[in-house]
Scaffold this motif. Sequence first.
Motif, PDB file in Angstrom:
ATOM      1  N   LYS A  48      57.070  41.343  36.648  1.00 43.96           N
ATOM      2  CA  LYS A  48      56.915  40.656  35.367  1.00 43.96           C
ATOM      3  C   LYS A  48      56.273  39.284  35.536  1.00 43.96           C
ATOM      4  O   LYS A  48      56.328  38.459  34.632  1.00 43.96           O
ATOM      5  CB  LYS A  48      58.275  40.501  34.692  1.00 43.96           C
ATOM      6  N   GLY A  49      55.706  39.029  36.694  1.00 44.35           N
ATOM      7  CA  GLY A  49      55.152  37.715  36.975  1.00 44.35           C
ATOM      8  C   GLY A  49      56.098  36.940  37.878  1.00 44.35           C
ATOM      9  O   GLY A  49      57.325  37.101  37.816  1.00 44.35           O
ATOM     10  N   ILE A  50      55.532  36.097  38.725  1.00 42.11           N
ATOM     11  CA  ILE A  50      56.328  35.418  39.754  1.00 42.11           C
ATOM     12  C   ILE A  50      57.467  34.608  39.155  1.00 42.11           C
ATOM     13  O   ILE A  50      58.617  34.679  39.611  1.00 42.11           O
ATOM     14  CB  ILE A  50      55.426  34.531  40.629  1.00 42.11           C
ATOM     15  N   ILE A  51      57.183  33.820  38.128  1.00 46.02           N
ATOM     16  CA  ILE A  51      58.220  32.949  37.548  1.00 46.02           C
ATOM     17  C   ILE A  51      59.348  33.777  36.943  1.00 46.02           C
ATOM     18  O   ILE A  51      60.529  33.529  37.195  1.00 46.02           O
ATOM     19  CB  ILE A  51      57.607  32.006  36.495  1.00 46.02           C
ATOM     20  N   GLN A  52      58.995  34.778  36.142  1.00 47.79           N
ATOM     21  CA  GLN A  52      60.010  35.621  35.516  1.00 47.79           C
ATOM     22  C   GLN A  52      60.802  36.405  36.562  1.00 47.79           C
ATOM     23  O   GLN A  52      62.026  36.556  36.445  1.00 47.79           O
ATOM     24  CB  GLN A  52      59.344  36.582  34.530  1.00 47.79           C
ATOM     25  N   ASN A  53      60.125  36.896  37.586  1.00 50.96           N
ATOM     26  CA  ASN A  53      60.814  37.629  38.645  1.00 50.96           C
ATOM     27  C   ASN A  53      61.815  36.746  39.368  1.00 50.96           C
ATOM     28  O   ASN A  53      62.947  37.161  39.646  1.00 50.96           O
ATOM     29  CB  ASN A  53      59.799  38.179  39.655  1.00 50.96           C
ATOM     30  N   PHE A  54      61.399  35.524  39.680  1.00 53.38           N
ATOM     31  CA  PHE A  54      62.281  34.615  40.409  1.00 53.38           C
ATOM     32  C   PHE A  54      63.475  34.204  39.546  1.00 53.38           C
ATOM     33  O   PHE A  54      64.609  34.134  40.036  1.00 53.38           O
ATOM     34  CB  PHE A  54      61.496  33.372  40.845  1.00 53.38           C
TER      35      PHE A  54
END
Length: 305
Positions: free
Chosen positions: A293-299
């Motif tokens: 879901k994108g790096i920021i959302q995943n993190f």
Amino acid sequence: MVLSSNWGSRFSLNFLGRVVVSSVLVLISQFSLTFVPRYLPASSVAVQLSLSVLILLAITGIGRCCKKILQIRASAPAFVLFNIFFIWAVYICIVRKAVSGLMDVVFNGEIAFLIAGFFRILRSDPGFVSLESVSLNEATDTSACGEVESGTSRSSIICDHPIEETSASARTVRYCRTCKKYVMGFDHHCPAFGNCIGRKNHFLFMVLLVGFLITEVSYGNLSRDLTVSTKLFSLLQVLWQGVFLAWHIYCICYNIRTDEWINWKKYPEFQVPAQLQSDEAYAVTNFRNPYDKGIIQNFMEFLTD
């Protein structure tokens, strides 16, 4: 009662044997490394590290021989724990004398944190689920995540929850062949910690991995030339653990588990059939990650799960 007593006695002896073998291997490996700086004092760090790796590989071979000869194998968690205690003992007996009071408190705190975290993750529940709570499909489906024994027969099973679930870590229940259990959000089985890494202890695993790296770097800076052998051991640990940490950060950023990345061909949601070309005899399957879901959302999902 007699059978239970005999089984308990055999289990205790086996456990004691594994602990003894592990402690002996720690002593052999640590004292063997003392010969590297003694006989190669003018060699470069790369040469010393290379020889240290060969020594540790030889120790591993000795451990395998013990398994064949004595029918007792070493315990990886016990080996890790005894190494922590060994380095701590060297620090207290030798290095501590040349360290400031503040750094002494910091390093002892790091060691205490590692020991507490080690026992916690060793006993933690990674997200085990019962067979009854797993949604099973037909045994003939090719996306089976493992096999369970039923009497004398084996049946492959499906243990995937729907992609639409809100929690990415809870999306899958995979089968761990080592523990022979189902684990929610299964990443991998960690021999060093003697446990699966899943939804409930993944964060603790990452914190401990960072803690090991910080402690080993701290020890290397504090020991300097006082204990070169244990410093070499810590440096070797930092090298492979640094790569391991980088890998897991990558997996978190792209929302994929180690098991999924290695065995993606077993899981249909990661497969996209490629368009068959006229000169190709069979279809090619490409990889896709439907959970990214994108790096920021995943993190953020990892932190809040």
